[in-house]
Design an enzyme around this catalytic site. Structure first.
Site, PDB file in Angstrom:
ATOM      1  N   ASN A 136       0.816  -1.217   0.000  1.00 35.87           N
ATOM      2  CA  ASN A 136       0.000   0.000   0.000  1.00 35.87           C
ATOM      3  C   ASN A 136       0.850   1.268   0.000  1.00 35.87           C
ATOM      4  O   ASN A 136       0.437   2.304  -0.513  1.00 35.87           O
ATOM      5  CB  ASN A 136      -0.990   0.013   1.172  1.00 35.87           C
ATOM      6  CG  ASN A 136      -0.328  -0.197   2.499  1.00 35.87           C
ATOM      7  OD1 ASN A 136       0.374  -1.191   2.689  1.00 35.87           O
ATOM      8  ND2 ASN A 136      -0.520   0.723   3.429  1.00 35.87           N
ATOM      9  N   HIS A 170       0.931  -8.640  -0.368  1.00 32.58           N
ATOM     10  CA  HIS A 170       1.210  -7.701   0.719  1.00 32.58           C
ATOM     11  C   HIS A 170       0.274  -7.898   1.908  1.00 32.58           C
ATOM     12  O   HIS A 170       0.708  -8.022   3.053  1.00 32.58           O
ATOM     13  CB  HIS A 170       1.155  -6.260   0.217  1.00 32.58           C
ATOM     14  CG  HIS A 170       1.577  -5.281   1.256  1.00 32.58           C
ATOM     15  ND1 HIS A 170       2.843  -5.291   1.802  1.00 32.58           N
ATOM     16  CD2 HIS A 170       0.915  -4.294   1.897  1.00 32.58           C
ATOM     17  CE1 HIS A 170       2.933  -4.346   2.714  1.00 32.58           C
ATOM     18  NE2 HIS A 170       1.775  -3.735   2.806  1.00 32.58           N
ATOM     19  N   HIS A 180      -4.871  -3.966  10.528  1.00 30.10           N
ATOM     20  CA  HIS A 180      -5.242  -4.413   9.185  1.00 30.10           C
ATOM     21  C   HIS A 180      -6.084  -5.679   9.268  1.00 30.10           C
ATOM     22  O   HIS A 180      -6.057  -6.525   8.376  1.00 30.10           O
ATOM     23  CB  HIS A 180      -3.997  -4.650   8.322  1.00 30.10           C
ATOM     24  CG  HIS A 180      -3.098  -3.454   8.253  1.00 30.10           C
ATOM     25  ND1 HIS A 180      -3.529  -2.237   7.801  1.00 30.10           N
ATOM     26  CD2 HIS A 180      -1.800  -3.290   8.604  1.00 30.10           C
ATOM     27  CE1 HIS A 180      -2.526  -1.365   7.866  1.00 30.10           C
ATOM     28  NE2 HIS A 180      -1.476  -1.973   8.356  1.00 30.10           N
TER      29      HIS A 180
HETATM   30 FE   FE2 Z   1       1.484  -2.172   4.362  1.00 29.24          FE
END
Ligand code: FE2
Ligand code: NAG
Ligand code: NAG
Ligand code: NAG
Ligand code: NAG
Ligand code: NAG
Ligand code: NAG
Length: 463
Positions: free
Chosen positions: A230, A315, A325
């Site tokens: 990201n 990722h 996350h």
């Molecule tokens: Fe990341």
């Protein structure tokens, strides 16, 4: 860490009811000294610009074709475009060969990049040490690399695993530990989030340059296989930057066309005895999308007789029990997990969560909207999922974990580090995770991997 004592799964049998209340594997008791993770200042030794007019800097290499007979050499010159030529020669030969590259540059808000060179050196011999020289016409610099052995089922090969590296003091320690690890990594599988320039005002792209100079001591000498994270998106319409992946795409080239991919964010390579598939967490992956269609035709092409080891990089992790996350990887898991089980992927490496975690072999593919079967179960056809986003970037460690530890989680620890995946032959690979606080030879977590195609036995560490 030694033998684990919670009998979470019973070999060959589904999860016991009583396991529902049991904890998962091991949450390491190692407590890292809590310090702020800060970026090295721009005048640090690791960011020094090489001396000389127009000297090449930020030199990095990656595999240039599908089988390891080509290498992409990339570098940046700052004063003027300079030459795109790479001279290269076998270590024991005086005969210099040359290859012509290409030049690119970009601007980002009020930053203008240096002259970015990429050169694909082709027709290399396998298992051979080459020297190469860049900077012809001005200041030249010489480096070297060793090509991989020819692709084949019993070719030993050692991969390093690094993720979310950044350019903090801790990043520097992680890279140093990787370099000093007695298990010598020959190629780095990098699971995304490179420079973290986007954490600076206007994504200060000078931090892309400083990262390139910092990592050069490794990236110039062994290929790093790139996965997009990201922090590579650099989407900033508020300052007029609406082209995603602009700095990354200009600076890091990958051989995506060689695997029939139509975009540099997902692709595959074969290297020694491994087939490596790189997926893009931040490009469309739903049904009918280019990435979906590519992966659908890629997986059946994997020939385990030729490349026994099937490794996937991405990722955003699918199995992650930290409160960071959390579940971000879930939508991609729903799309692709049945394929990973069908094609018996050996291991999936992801980053994104700034900590370390290793799963048991589990899958969660039975759910069909109405049946309520939505719990991960032991599955010997499933990959082991490893989160290795603990490279040490300025955002610091993820320390907050979901409790109790899920059954599928074999080992987790919030420390910076790196790992190695050391393929011995078609059946065995030795995996070791190293935390930065220990001596370079010390492993914090280890596992013998048994190949899912050639030796699909239960090798889990918590039974
Ligand atoms: Fe990341
Ligand atoms: C870019 O803009 C920032 C913020 O206005 C400023 O601090 C910086 O000096 C500018 N850089 C260049 C190269 O003009
Ligand atoms: C980074 O690590 C290298 C190798 O250990 C060391 O020589 C260098 O001084 C370190 N730099 C910083 C800024 O920590
Ligand atoms: C590099 O050259 C090889 C051999 O010609 C070719 O297969 C590959 O597609 C090239 N890679 C890139 C990134 O241009
Ligand atoms: C798989 O690889 C082996 C070894 O290189 C080869 O003999 C075989 O023909 C390949 N199979 C397919 C379907 O391509
Ligand atoms: C850890 O994460 C949970 C879930 O997001 C949150 O409720 C809790 O407050 C967090 N704990 C700490 C110490 O930050
Ligand atoms: C493969 O490697 C493992 C671990 O080194 C070893 O125990 C095993 O005997 C090897 N298999 C063959 C066929 O050599």
């Amino acid at each position: 860490m030694g033998v684990l004592w919670w009998p979470v799964f019973v070999v060959g049998v589904l999860v016991l009811e009583s396991a529902l209340i049991a904890d998962g594997g091991l949450t390491s008791s190692f407590v890292r000294k809590v310090e702020k993770t800060i970026d090295m200042p721009l005048d640090s030794d690791v960011f020094t610009t090489p001396p000389g007019y127009n000297a090449p800097q930020q030199v990095h290499i990656t595999q240039g074709d599908h089988v390891g007979k080509a290498m992409i050499v990339s570098w940046v010159t700052m004063d003027e475009p300079g030459s795109n030529t790479v001279y290269y020669w076998r270590q024991n030969s005086k005969r210099k060969m040359k290859a012509e590259g290409m030049l690119t540059k970009y601007s980002f808000f009020n930053y203008t990049s240096g002259f970015i060179h990429h050169c694909n050196i082709t027709h290399l011999k396998h298992d051979t040490k080459y020297n190469y020289m860049v900077g012809t016409g001005h200041t030249t610099r010489t480096f070297w690399f060793t090509t991989p052995p020819e692709v084949g089922p019993d070719v030993p090969y050692t991969f390093g695993l690094i993720g979310d590296l950044g350019q903090s003091y801790d990043s520097n320690i992680t890279l140093s530990h990787y370099e000093m690890n007695p298990v010598k990594g020959q190629t780095v599988l990098f699971v995304g989030d490179i420079s973290y320039a986007d954490n600076y005002p206007n994504h200060d792209n000078r931090r892309w340059d400083s990262w390139g100079r910092f990592a050069e001591r490794s990236t110039a000498y062994q290929p790093w296989i790139w996965t997009v994270g990201n922090h590579e998106i650099d989407f900033a319409p508020e300052i007029g930057e609406d082209e995603p992946f602009k700095p990354y795409s200009h600076r890091y080239h990958v051989p995506y066309k060689s695997s029939g991919s139509t975009a540099p964010f997902w692709y595959s390579i074969k290297r020694a005895s491994a087939h490596i598939i790189v997926l893009a967490s931040y490009s469309a992956y739903g049904k009918y999308t280019p990435q979906y269609k590519w992966l659908e035709q890629e997986l059946p092409k994997v020939n385990r007789t030729e490349t026994p080891w099937l490794i996937v990089l991405m990722h955003s992790p699918w199995y992650n029990s930290y409160n960071y996350h959390y579940m971000e990887g879930e939508t991609m898991r729903v799309m692709y997990e049945p394929w990973f089980v069908k094609y018996k992927v050996d291991v999936v490496f992801a980053g994104h969560v700034h900590a370390y975690e290793r799963s048991e072999r589990v899958s969660n593919i039975a759910y069909n909207i109405v049946n309520g079967i939505c719990k991960p179960v032991t599955d010997q056809s499933a990959p082991v999922y490893i989160t290795i986003g603990d490279g040490g970037n300025l955002e610091g460690l993820a320390t907050n974990m979901t409790e109790p530890q899920p059954e599928y989680s074999a080992f987790r620890e919030a420390s910076f580090g790196h790992a190695t995946f050391d393929i011995k032959n078609r059946t065995h690979a030795f995996y070791g995770w190293h935390r930065n606080q220990d001596g370079s030879a010390v492993t914090g977590d280890t596992m013998w991997f048994y190949n899912r195609y050639w030796h699909p036995e239960d090798e889990s560490t918590s039974v």
